[in-house]
Design a protein around this motif. Structure first.
Motif, PDB file in Angstrom:
ATOM      1  N   ALA A  81      57.759  87.172  24.635  1.00 53.10           N
ATOM      2  CA  ALA A  81      58.315  88.683  24.397  1.00 53.10           C
ATOM      3  C   ALA A  81      59.874  88.321  24.973  1.00 53.10           C
ATOM      4  O   ALA A  81      60.125  87.831  25.792  1.00 53.10           O
ATOM      5  N   VAL A 100      60.735  93.311  28.124  1.00 54.39           N
ATOM      6  CA  VAL A 100      59.018  93.581  27.901  1.00 54.39           C
ATOM      7  C   VAL A 100      58.323  92.941  28.921  1.00 54.39           C
ATOM      8  O   VAL A 100      58.896  91.570  29.364  1.00 54.39           O
ATOM      9  N   VAL A 159      52.229  94.504  28.111  1.00 53.62           N
ATOM     10  CA  VAL A 159      51.505  96.066  27.521  1.00 53.62           C
ATOM     11  C   VAL A 159      50.294  96.071  28.784  1.00 53.62           C
ATOM     12  O   VAL A 159      49.838  95.597  29.209  1.00 53.62           O
ATOM     13  N   PRO A 180      53.880  98.747  24.364  1.00 56.79           N
ATOM     14  CA  PRO A 180      54.889  98.001  25.159  1.00 56.79           C
ATOM     15  C   PRO A 180      54.812  98.796  27.116  1.00 56.79           C
ATOM     16  O   PRO A 180      55.411  99.617  26.273  1.00 56.79           O
ATOM     17  N   THR A 201      55.698 104.032  23.920  1.00 53.03           N
ATOM     18  CA  THR A 201      56.287 102.833  24.942  1.00 53.03           C
ATOM     19  C   THR A 201      56.274 103.276  26.574  1.00 53.03           C
ATOM     20  O   THR A 201      56.614 104.604  26.923  1.00 53.03           O
ATOM     21  N   LEU A 210      60.091  94.851  18.989  1.00 55.61           N
ATOM     22  CA  LEU A 210      58.290  95.290  19.982  1.00 55.61           C
ATOM     23  C   LEU A 210      57.767  95.553  18.697  1.00 55.61           C
ATOM     24  O   LEU A 210      56.793  95.817  19.089  1.00 55.61           O
ATOM     25  N   ILE A 251      55.220  92.529  18.782  1.00 57.04           N
ATOM     26  CA  ILE A 251      54.032  92.953  20.069  1.00 57.04           C
ATOM     27  C   ILE A 251      53.217  93.811  19.606  1.00 57.04           C
ATOM     28  O   ILE A 251      52.190  93.080  19.424  1.00 57.04           O
ATOM     29  N   GLU A 252      53.153  94.529  18.333  1.00 59.26           N
ATOM     30  CA  GLU A 252      51.913  95.405  18.622  1.00 59.26           C
ATOM     31  C   GLU A 252      51.479  94.602  17.967  1.00 59.26           C
ATOM     32  O   GLU A 252      50.082  94.418  17.952  1.00 59.26           O
TER      33      GLU A 252
END
Length: 511
Positions: A392, A396, A399, A408, A439, A503, A506-507
């Motif tokens: 990441a 960040v 999560v 995140p 977020t 981002l 990542i999700e």
């Protein structure tokens, strides 16, 4: 004093510069661009800015970016001292404050004393010439004020109607600390013209010099030399025409006209009066022995305000020294009550009934007070377990599971390149929506919810736009009464387009 003079006068009387120290070197800036000199103020830091931008100060309700002049010129950083000052430069709609080590004074430099060239390599972009004065014994690096004000190549100065303060008193007092004439007392004066004659008023009697081209509101039942009143920083200032007072033909305000604001004290009252003059020339520092009394033949009831005559340039230049106390004791005695009534501490407040309010959620990040619009904040939670995500971005943290939703979490300290610190029980996670996705943003602490009128929110200063990708700054909220300023952030612009895609990745990986 070139800040308030024409180019023709500048060529005739030489370049007027305010000079200052940075280390052992002396630098100078054209007085045309000087607004005032102030002590180093407290500042609000702005995230993501270069090291030479110290932050923002609230200068009488105006947001002023403060720049470290040493760092801007590529010199070594130095701690502020009691002698440190901020030189406030302005032109058009640009305004910046530069922190310098010590102000030296105001000098006049002739064109023949200036050589085109540059100083050190680091300062070369800003030095437009070197002045050799005192027969070459002293060098002054002349800085390009336009470059200091971030004017781009080809950009012109747009003159606007403005009221600008020029703290001449501060300049003279700073230089006086180190420049005392051993041969006798000296007299410091602001010199100006009325018609073809030159007059002077002692610096101690001058509060400020104002450039003004707006409307003067007339006051009924006043003598003709009382032009009326203006609003100067929300206070009423009566204006007196010295032309009319001296039985000369009146002329309208033009780009050279100035208002010399004097403070009058009598019978326990103190009030300010603005004297309209044709042209302000310079700051004069002369030996008092050079001032001669007014010849008896010239002494009349209508000239008692002239306390002396100063002969310069071997007598070819005469400056009549005005005494404001006598001016108001004799010539303006009949208007004293009117001027006191108009020039008291009464404030002229303008209330905008259409000024809509906005609610802000304020929080701290490394001591910087920031805010989001309350409409952008979904909720605020205490820190909870954060699960790290491999590969990441640095900002960040990972999560969290927020009631079954994977959210995140971004550390705003890291995102803005600020110093990291261990978290404690004051930290909070502000939940917002970025591109339609929840977020979490980690902040040091949440302060309060405040209401503020839209008129109290200003755009970010131009230097921030030039130096950083500051789209994430929606504006600066200011509170005049407390000098408090809050940086209003845009939720959607906190992350760049590339960072938003990272981002989203990542999700998608978590899903």
């Amino acid at each position: 004093m070139e800040l308030i003079n024409t180019k023709d006068v500048a060529r005739k009387n030489g370049l007027q510069c305010v000079t200052f120290h940075l280390g052992d070197e002396i630098y100078g800036i054209d007085m045309r661009y000087l607004q005032e000199i102030i002590r180093v103020p407290d500042v609000v830091k702005v995230p993501g800015t270069p090291s030479y931008i110290r932050g923002l100060a609230n200068l009488r309700g105006t947001i002023l970016p403060i720049v470290d002049c040493r760092l801007r010129l590529g010199l070594k950083r130095n701690e502020d001292t009691e002698a440190s000052r901020v030189i406030v430069l302005t032109a058009g709609n640009k305004k910046l404050g530069y922190v310098v080590d010590q102000v030296v004074g105001v000098i006049s430099i002739h064109e023949k004393e200036i050589e085109k060239g540059s100083g050190s390599e680091t300062a070369a972009d800003f030095v437009e010439g070197i002045a050799k004065i005192e027969k070459g014994k002293k060098l002054i690096m002349l800085l390009d004020a336009k470059k200091l004000l971030n004017f781009r190549d080809g950009e012109t100065i747009k003159e606007e109607v403005e009221v600008s303060k020029n703290n001449i008193i501060d300049i003279v007092q700073e230089s006086e600390k180190k420049n005392t004439d051993a041969n006798g007392e000296q007299l410091e004066m602001i010199s100006f013209k009325i018609g073809e004659e030159e007059y002077g008023i002692e610096v101690g009697s001058v509060q400020e010099i104002v450039r003004f081209s707006g409307e003067v509101s007339e006051v009924p039942n006043t003598p003709p030399y009382v032009l009326g009143v203006i609003s100067l920083r929300n206070k009423v200032l009566p204006i007196v025409s010295l032309r009319r007072l001296f039985n000369m033909e009146e002329c309208s305000f033009d780009e050279r006209s100035r208002i010399v604001v004097t403070s009058i004290s009598e019978n326990g009252f103190t009030y300010a009066v603005g004297l309209k003059v044709d042209l302000v020339l310079e700051v004069l520092r002369i030996d008092k022995v050079a001032v001669t009394p007014v010849p008896p033949l010239l002494k009349t009831k209508d000239s008692e305000e002239i306390s002396g005559i100063c002969k310069l340039n071997e007598g070819s230049r005469l400056v009549y020294i005005l005494d404001p106390k006598k001016l108001f004791s004799y010539r303006l005695r009949e208007s004293a009550d009117i001027l006191r009534a108009q020039g008291g501490d009464e404030e002229m407040k303008v209330v905008d009934t259409k000024d809509e309010e906005e609610q802000l959620v304020t929080f701290l990040v490394d001591g910087i007070e920031c805010a989001f619009s309350i409409e952008d904040v979904r909720e605020i939670i205490r820190p909870t377990e954060i699960i790290a995500v491999p590969k990441a971005p640095d900002f960040v943290e990972g999560v969290i599971n927020l009631r079954g939703t994977i959210v995140p979490v971004i550390d705003l300290r890291k995102k803005f390149g600020l110093k990291e610190k261990n978290r404690d029980d004051r930290n909070r996670i502000v939940i917002v929506e970025i591109s339609g996705r929840h977020t979490g943003l980690i902040v040091d602490s949440v302060k309060e919810v405040v209401k503020i009128g839209h008129s109290q929110i200003e755009d970010a200063p131009e230097i921030l736009m030039d130096e950083i990708d500051q789209r994430f700054i929606k504006g600066i909220a200011k509170f005049d009464e407390t000098n408090r300023m809050i940086i209003l952030l845009s939720v959607e612009e906190v992350l760049s387009g590339k960072e938003k895609k990272e981002l989203m990745a990542i999700e998608e990986a978590d899903n």
